[in-house]
Design a protein around this motif. Structure first.
Motif, PDB file in Angstrom:
ATOM      1  N   THR D  80       0.650  -1.171   0.028  1.00  0.00           N
ATOM      2  CA  THR D  80      -0.027   0.123  -0.025  1.00  0.00           C
ATOM      3  C   THR D  80       0.813   1.284  -0.133  1.00  0.00           C
ATOM      4  OG1 THR D  80      -0.274   0.087   2.599  1.00  0.00           O
ATOM      5  CG2 THR D  80      -1.776  -1.195   1.224  1.00  0.00           C
ATOM      6  N   GLY D  81       1.937   1.305   0.397  1.00  0.00           N
ATOM      7  CA  GLY D  81       2.848   2.465   0.868  1.00  0.00           C
ATOM      8  C   GLY D  81       2.079   3.290   1.595  1.00  0.00           C
ATOM      9  N   LEU D  82       1.092   2.958   2.369  1.00  0.00           N
ATOM     10  CA  LEU D  82       0.293   3.839   3.605  1.00  0.00           C
ATOM     11  C   LEU D  82       1.091   3.782   4.926  1.00  0.00           C
ATOM     12  CD1 LEU D  82      -3.218   2.956   2.493  1.00  0.00           C
ATOM     13  CD2 LEU D  82      -1.933   4.741   1.642  1.00  0.00           C
ATOM     14  N   GLY D  83       1.920   3.109   5.093  1.00  0.00           N
ATOM     15  CA  GLY D  83       2.379   2.687   6.540  1.00  0.00           C
ATOM     16  C   GLY D  83       1.305   2.030   7.130  1.00  0.00           C
ATOM     17  N   ILE D  84       1.406   2.427   8.604  1.00  0.00           N
ATOM     18  CA  ILE D  84       0.517   1.617   9.367  1.00  0.00           C
ATOM     19  C   ILE D  84      -0.990   2.408   9.152  1.00  0.00           C
ATOM     20  CG2 ILE D  84       2.049   1.108  11.309  1.00  0.00           C
ATOM     21  CD1 ILE D  84       1.431   3.416  12.878  1.00  0.00           C
ATOM     22  N   ALA D  85      -1.156   3.298   8.210  1.00  0.00           N
ATOM     23  CA  ALA D  85      -2.759   3.639   8.043  1.00  0.00           C
ATOM     24  C   ALA D  85      -3.015   2.290   7.421  1.00  0.00           C
ATOM     25  CB  ALA D  85      -2.570   4.725   7.096  1.00  0.00           C
ATOM     26  N   ASN D  87      -3.414  -0.651   8.439  1.00  0.00           N
ATOM     27  CA  ASN D  87      -3.855  -1.463   9.531  1.00  0.00           C
ATOM     28  C   ASN D  87      -5.474  -1.482   9.290  1.00  0.00           C
ATOM     29  OD1 ASN D  87      -1.510  -1.492  10.569  1.00  0.00           O
ATOM     30  ND2 ASN D  87      -1.947  -1.005  12.532  1.00  0.00           N
ATOM     31  N   ILE D  88      -6.266  -0.482   9.131  1.00  0.00           N
ATOM     32  CA  ILE D  88      -7.566  -0.437   9.015  1.00  0.00           C
ATOM     33  C   ILE D  88      -7.903  -1.254   7.731  1.00  0.00           C
ATOM     34  CG2 ILE D  88      -7.449   1.947   7.891  1.00  0.00           C
ATOM     35  CD1 ILE D  88     -10.423   0.540   9.715  1.00  0.00           C
ATOM     36  N   LEU D  89      -7.307  -1.524   6.844  1.00  0.00           N
ATOM     37  CA  LEU D  89      -7.542  -2.233   5.385  1.00  0.00           C
ATOM     38  C   LEU D  89      -7.517  -3.551   5.887  1.00  0.00           C
ATOM     39  CD1 LEU D  89      -6.854   0.698   4.132  1.00  0.00           C
ATOM     40  CD2 LEU D  89      -5.857  -0.431   2.343  1.00  0.00           C
ATOM     41  N   SER D 108      -4.538  -1.478  17.753  1.00  0.00           N
ATOM     42  CA  SER D 108      -5.228  -0.579  16.897  1.00  0.00           C
ATOM     43  C   SER D 108      -6.207  -1.361  15.817  1.00  0.00           C
ATOM     44  CB  SER D 108      -4.108   0.256  16.194  1.00  0.00           C
ATOM     45  OG  SER D 108      -3.558  -0.684  14.767  1.00  0.00           O
TER      46      SER D 108
END
Lengths: 150, 150, 150, 150
Positions: D80-85, D87-89, D108
């Motif tokens: 994703t390249g979103l880092g720990i953002a 997690n919600i995915l 989280s």
């Protein structure tokens, strides 16, 4: 790990464009790849159908929060809830991409693919010369893409 | 609530382009708006400098995880850690946008702005006709943008 | 660059909790910081009001696509369109955070703050011992937070 | 469409925890589900191995920009390249989840799962009573999870 080719294009397509998308999906499967797309209607659905009906794996990375928004040919649905911020995820998940027709969402994905230096071939889509090779048919696009992929 | 105008463009710019970006930032401040951008170097830095030096608020929505990547003229730094997925956030945060020069990242932001039907004016940037008005100077761009904004 | 303290908490709050949030916002402004929060109702609104009414800058990082979802005390609204994926952005934007009451969304933000080793103090919120200092009042929380911040 | 169960847990695990994760992955496959996880080491790798070695599909939603960060048992990698953002995915992609051990990242994800009212069972992980059922073994966790899933 499954190697994935991305198909990007609009949520609506003419019968002719839909047929091209279907052929692209079929060729992705026949060449041993899986398909990743935005998971919705139009070009995404036609390509996923072509891939799934020829034994290929189909992955849909969705804008919404729920898998129910995926088209009927998506086998692995990733509902992101990120809205169109998910466009970059489709590009990142693909080793190479074929852009077919499409509108502004497709243009954002073409831009990201070029920025990330992903192999990319366009069929009747945005003209972003000189960097982007184009093709007139599904077969030509797949041939060109496979030459560009490592 | 502060009304924000977005400035999008590349991380590097020629002296001429940097000067245009600076003038755009200055005009944003002088028209009572704040500026939002990607917070980094090049066009983003020049525009933020022009805005900040004329009393305007500057917001930078960063790709990385740390505020230290913001340029010296950003007053409110939002380090997203989202990489270039943050491009859509710059567009959403702006009521209208001016695109200056730039490369593929800028093209993705232009595409998102058009998709979201945000007022948008381009200066020496990607040619996405017929939808996108263009201008030759900062003053012309600001005038056209203000006419497009509700 | 403006230094920001984050306030995290629920979209609804009792009068007592709202008053604590208001006092926290007031203290953030009086100590020369800006406030960043999720921009919505409840604890977020009370804290933003306390900050704004005492001359502090207020930043709201919103779940939705539109600035109109921000509460009336938000000066800089960042509508992300990312849904609750924006929780991590509130945490990243803050140098330190105060958690007040709240439910699962607040718990996710507490978890991210602890993961990123951000200074964090809790008031009548989730009990995540031993890592998380707690306080019984706004004044005590601010005092403890300032001691933890570099 | 493949039905996916999520496994969340830390990037490191003791032999005992790794064995539980492996058994959970095995049971996911044996019950006809696919597995979705964060795609990395520790609990994620052990569970993916258990699933893959028993014929199940494994999906890894990665923090980074590159598929190479996936563990060896991930079949569909989503960088994703979103880092720990991201997690919600992981939580959104799963119909139900089993949390095993883990640290703040896992907390989280537990918080998001509870917020989204996803069926969730914990094994030797964060104690978020009273909402979260717990189990002492992989078999007990799977049995409880299947009862909670529609």
């Amino acid at each position: 790990m499954k190697r994935l080719i991305g198909v990007i294009g609009g949520r609506e397509c003419s019968p002719e464009i839909c047929n091209i998308a279907y052929q692209v999906g079929k060729l992705i499967a026949q060449n041993g790849f899986g398909l990743v797309c935005g998971g919705r209607s139009g070009v995404m659905e036609a390509a996923a159908r072509g891939c799934a009906e020829h034994g290929g794996l189909t992955v849909g990375i969705l804008t919404g929060e729920d898998k129910s928004e995926a088209n009927a040919y998506i086998q692995v649905a990733i509902p992101t809830g990120l809205g169109i911020a998910r466009n970059i995820l489709v590009v990142r998940a693909a080793e190479g991409l074929i852009a077919i027709d499409g509108y502004y969402g497709t243009l954002s994905e073409i831009a990201f693919a070029l920025q990330l230096q992903k192999p990319l071939v366009g069929i009747r889509t945005w003209n972003v010369e000189p960097e982007m090779p184009t093709a007139q048919s599904a077969a030509e696009a797949m041939e060109k893409l496979l030459q560009l992929m490592p």
